[in-house]
Design a protein around this motif. Sequence first.
Motif, PDB file in Angstrom:
ATOM      1  N   UNK A  41       0.766  -1.117  -0.072  1.00 21.99           N
ATOM      2  CA  UNK A  41      -0.011  -0.089   0.047  1.00 21.99           C
ATOM      3  C   UNK A  41       0.737   1.159  -0.066  1.00 21.99           C
ATOM      4  N   UNK A  42       0.401   2.218  -0.864  1.00 17.71           N
ATOM      5  CA  UNK A  42       1.384   3.346  -1.119  1.00 17.71           C
ATOM      6  C   UNK A  42       2.802   3.329  -1.510  1.00 17.71           C
ATOM      7  N   UNK A  43       3.199   1.915  -1.916  1.00 19.70           N
ATOM      8  CA  UNK A  43       4.648   1.862  -2.000  1.00 19.70           C
ATOM      9  C   UNK A  43       4.982   1.394  -3.622  1.00 19.70           C
ATOM     10  N   UNK A  44       6.290   1.054  -3.863  1.00 16.74           N
ATOM     11  CA  UNK A  44       6.544   0.811  -5.273  1.00 16.74           C
ATOM     12  C   UNK A  44       6.265  -0.759  -5.487  1.00 16.74           C
ATOM     13  N   UNK A  45       7.004  -1.133  -6.579  1.00 14.95           N
ATOM     14  CA  UNK A  45       6.937  -2.486  -7.085  1.00 14.95           C
ATOM     15  C   UNK A  45       7.913  -3.276  -6.641  1.00 14.95           C
ATOM     16  N   UNK A  46       7.687  -4.587  -6.362  1.00 13.12           N
ATOM     17  CA  UNK A  46       8.618  -5.473  -6.006  1.00 13.12           C
ATOM     18  C   UNK A  46       8.444  -6.775  -6.694  1.00 13.12           C
ATOM     19  N   UNK A  47       9.723  -7.162  -7.546  1.00 12.65           N
ATOM     20  CA  UNK A  47       9.491  -8.632  -8.000  1.00 12.65           C
ATOM     21  C   UNK A  47       9.716  -9.825  -7.058  1.00 12.65           C
ATOM     22  N   UNK A  48       8.717 -10.521  -7.344  1.00 17.30           N
ATOM     23  CA  UNK A  48       8.710 -11.818  -6.263  1.00 17.30           C
ATOM     24  C   UNK A  48       9.318 -13.047  -6.926  1.00 17.30           C
ATOM     25  N   UNK A  49       8.812 -13.525  -8.017  1.00 15.44           N
ATOM     26  CA  UNK A  49       9.274 -14.592  -8.797  1.00 15.44           C
ATOM     27  C   UNK A  49       9.190 -14.700 -10.038  1.00 15.44           C
ATOM     28  N   UNK A  50       9.900 -15.604 -10.886  1.00 12.57           N
ATOM     29  CA  UNK A  50       9.824 -15.604 -12.294  1.00 12.57           C
ATOM     30  C   UNK A  50       9.878 -16.974 -12.840  1.00 12.57           C
ATOM     31  N   UNK A  51       9.027 -17.723 -13.762  1.00 13.56           N
ATOM     32  CA  UNK A  51       9.271 -18.751 -14.342  1.00 13.56           C
ATOM     33  C   UNK A  51       9.506 -18.585 -15.690  1.00 13.56           C
ATOM     34  N   UNK A  52      10.097 -19.968 -16.345  1.00 12.99           N
ATOM     35  CA  UNK A  52      10.217 -19.551 -17.687  1.00 12.99           C
ATOM     36  C   UNK A  52       9.384 -21.080 -18.171  1.00 12.99           C
ATOM     37  N   UNK A  53       9.037 -20.987 -19.354  1.00 12.16           N
ATOM     38  CA  UNK A  53       8.040 -21.938 -19.796  1.00 12.16           C
ATOM     39  C   UNK A  53       8.723 -23.412 -19.853  1.00 12.16           C
ATOM     40  N   UNK A  54       9.905 -23.494 -19.532  1.00 16.34           N
ATOM     41  CA  UNK A  54      10.499 -24.942 -19.211  1.00 16.34           C
ATOM     42  C   UNK A  54      10.193 -25.384 -17.936  1.00 16.34           C
ATOM     43  N   UNK A  55       9.960 -24.455 -17.015  1.00 20.33           N
ATOM     44  CA  UNK A  55       9.561 -24.543 -15.590  1.00 20.33           C
ATOM     45  C   UNK A  55      10.755 -24.129 -14.561  1.00 20.33           C
ATOM     46  N   UNK A  56      11.987 -23.720 -15.196  1.00 23.03           N
ATOM     47  CA  UNK A  56      12.996 -23.194 -14.312  1.00 23.03           C
ATOM     48  C   UNK A  56      12.266 -22.056 -13.519  1.00 23.03           C
ATOM     49  N   UNK A  57      12.708 -21.699 -12.279  1.00 24.78           N
ATOM     50  CA  UNK A  57      12.358 -20.535 -11.476  1.00 24.78           C
ATOM     51  C   UNK A  57      13.341 -19.647 -11.246  1.00 24.78           C
ATOM     52  N   UNK A  58      13.106 -18.346 -10.889  1.00 30.75           N
ATOM     53  CA  UNK A  58      13.776 -17.544 -10.303  1.00 30.75           C
ATOM     54  C   UNK A  58      13.494 -16.817  -9.055  1.00 30.75           C
ATOM     55  N   UNK A  59      13.803 -16.633  -7.855  1.00 29.85           N
ATOM     56  CA  UNK A  59      12.965 -16.116  -7.074  1.00 29.85           C
ATOM     57  C   UNK A  59      13.829 -14.914  -6.285  1.00 29.85           C
ATOM     58  N   UNK A  60      13.121 -13.813  -6.008  1.00 34.53           N
ATOM     59  CA  UNK A  60      13.775 -12.618  -5.455  1.00 34.53           C
ATOM     60  C   UNK A  60      14.580 -13.289  -3.920  1.00 34.53           C
ATOM     61  N   UNK A  61      15.673 -12.959  -3.842  1.00 35.44           N
ATOM     62  CA  UNK A  61      16.490 -13.460  -2.798  1.00 35.44           C
ATOM     63  C   UNK A  61      15.826 -13.125  -1.448  1.00 35.44           C
ATOM     64  N   UNK A  62      15.279 -12.012  -1.371  1.00 31.90           N
ATOM     65  CA  UNK A  62      14.597 -11.543  -0.090  1.00 31.90           C
ATOM     66  C   UNK A  62      13.434 -12.399   0.293  1.00 31.90           C
ATOM     67  N   UNK A  63      12.835 -12.929  -0.751  1.00 31.96           N
ATOM     68  CA  UNK A  63      11.568 -13.956  -0.377  1.00 31.96           C
ATOM     69  C   UNK A  63      11.866 -15.502  -0.706  1.00 31.96           C
ATOM     70  N   UNK A  64      12.911 -15.898  -1.169  1.00 30.55           N
ATOM     71  CA  UNK A  64      13.261 -17.102  -1.741  1.00 30.55           C
ATOM     72  C   UNK A  64      12.938 -18.342  -0.623  1.00 30.55           C
TER      73      UNK A  64
END
Lengths: 128, 110
Positions: A41-64
């Motif tokens: 609320x009232x703050x900026x944007x934060x990336x959480x997680x990403x997945x590619x179509x093969x299923x490999x994932x990449x997570x924000x270290x702060x939430x991993x």
Amino acid sequence: QVQLQQWGAGVLKPSETLSLTCAVYGGSLSGYNWIWIRQSPGKGLEWIAEIIHSGSTNYNPSLKSRVTMSLDTSKKQFSLKLNSVTAADTAVYYCARVVSGGYSDSGIYRSRRAFDIWGQGTMVTVSS
Amino acid sequence: QSVLTQPPSASGTPGQRVTISCSGSTSNIGRNTVNWYQQVPGTAPKLLIYSDDQRPSGVPDRFSGSKSGTSASLAISGLQSEDEADYYCAAWDNSLNGYVFGTGTQVTVL
């Protein structure tokens, strides 16, 4: 025209697990990465997680340690789970499509990634 | 956490030109392309500029992007009332191995 439709529980108690799903309509999962982004609320944007179509994932270290992102190609959906939520996880959560690529510039590889289609957002409130 | 620095606010009268800066580092803006997003309050962000200076189909040409070194800029020429929104820059960060966003700039049309 590709659209993303997302859903999930909007109110959680501390220590519960946040669970959101995003469905892809009018397009394919293949050839793209998919991402979850949140905005407190009232703050900026934060990336959480990403997945590619093969299923490999990449997570924000702060939430991993608390995040799991998965893909269901048969349903053309992808999902996010965030466990042990606290009030600090209260935010609007967005799913989005990532158009990714890159190019070589004088021997240096430059990443070119953009979020071109977004879901409508889901407000998640964590409160006892 | 926001790693890219933007001014918190910018304003102008209709028809004026407004510029928003985005300052980063060698691991993000200095290395990779920059995107800009427009967010009208209560709605999802919308891709406005990608690959530093490219406009997606449907974005008016009064929006333009540029980049030099570790900084990027978004310019709005011929400001219109519907341009009132929050604007965010973003880029891939090689050190973080993830995405970084700007702190956001609220544009007001006076």
